[in-house]
Design an enzyme around this catalytic site. Structure first.
Site, mmCIF file in Angstrom:
data_model
loop_
_atom_site.group_PDB
_atom_site.id
_atom_site.type_symbol
_atom_site.label_atom_id
_atom_site.label_comp_id
_atom_site.label_asym_id
_atom_site.label_seq_id
_atom_site.Cartn_x
_atom_site.Cartn_y
_atom_site.Cartn_z
ATOM 1 N N HIS A 168 1.743 6.948 -0.896
ATOM 2 C CA HIS A 168 0.829 6.133 -0.094
ATOM 3 C C HIS A 168 -0.425 5.890 -0.917
ATOM 4 O O HIS A 168 -1.130 6.834 -1.272
ATOM 5 C CB HIS A 168 0.491 6.850 1.221
ATOM 6 C CG HIS A 168 0.108 5.906 2.307
ATOM 7 N ND1 HIS A 168 -1.111 5.284 2.362
ATOM 8 C CD2 HIS A 168 0.806 5.464 3.377
ATOM 9 C CE1 HIS A 168 -1.159 4.513 3.425
ATOM 10 N NE2 HIS A 168 0.002 4.596 4.065
ATOM 11 N N HIS A 191 0.800 -1.232 0.000
ATOM 12 C CA HIS A 191 0.000 0.000 0.000
ATOM 13 C C HIS A 191 0.834 1.284 0.000
ATOM 14 O O HIS A 191 0.266 2.376 -0.062
ATOM 15 C CB HIS A 191 -0.913 0.007 1.228
ATOM 16 C CG HIS A 191 -0.134 0.083 2.509
ATOM 17 N ND1 HIS A 191 0.498 -1.017 3.044
ATOM 18 C CD2 HIS A 191 0.162 1.126 3.315
ATOM 19 C CE1 HIS A 191 1.139 -0.648 4.135
ATOM 20 N NE2 HIS A 191 0.954 0.642 4.327
#
Length: 148
Positions: A72, A57
């Site tokens: 992110h 992620h």
């Protein structure tokens, strides 16, 4: 000067609009954020450098000058435990700007009840060191901001 590219295509919304106080408050560092286009996509390396850290992620690329950029993919997406993400590089690997780093689907993140918004942060930078932040729509691989 370091040119940081958009890792994903979408609408530039700025860090203040990120639904997470750590990012929106600039606690991680200055930068901007992109509300990504929905559908399967590959998140790209925002600069030439070394993959310092990679999770499904999120990832950090460190340039030859030591400047590090965090990408992110969504907010609280660590809760997905990698589901819906596929890492395409290894830590320590050299990458060129624009190389695919993680395959993911922002629509699947949203369907899981999470925000797919992508903060792109210049780690350990002073806010005044960033300029020419992109606005509106960007394509993956286009200039996102400059880091003096």
């Amino acid at each position: 000067m370091t040119t940081v590219l958009a890792p994903v295509a979408g609408s530039v919304i700025g860090l203040a609009a990120v639904p997470d106080p750590v990012f929106s408050g600039g606690l991680v560092g200055p930068g901007t954020a992109i509300d990504p286009r929905r559908g399967a996509a590959e998140a790209l390396a925002p600069l030439d450098g070394t993959v310092f850290k990679v999770h499904p992620h999120a990832y950090v690329i460190v340039g030859a000058d030591g400047r590090a950029v965090l990408v992110h993919l969504g907010i609280d997406t660590v809760r997905l435990r990698g589901e819906g993400f596929r890492v395409l590089v290894r830590e320590g690997e050299q990458v060129v700007a624009g190389r695919p780093v993680v395959a993911w689907d922002p629509a699947a993140v949203e369907a899981a009840g999470l925000s797919p918004v992508c903060p792109v942060v210049a780690l350990e930078a002073r806010p005044e060191a960033l300029r020419a932040l992109a606005a509106g729509m960007v394509r993956a691989g286009e200039e996102l901001f400059l880091w003096d």
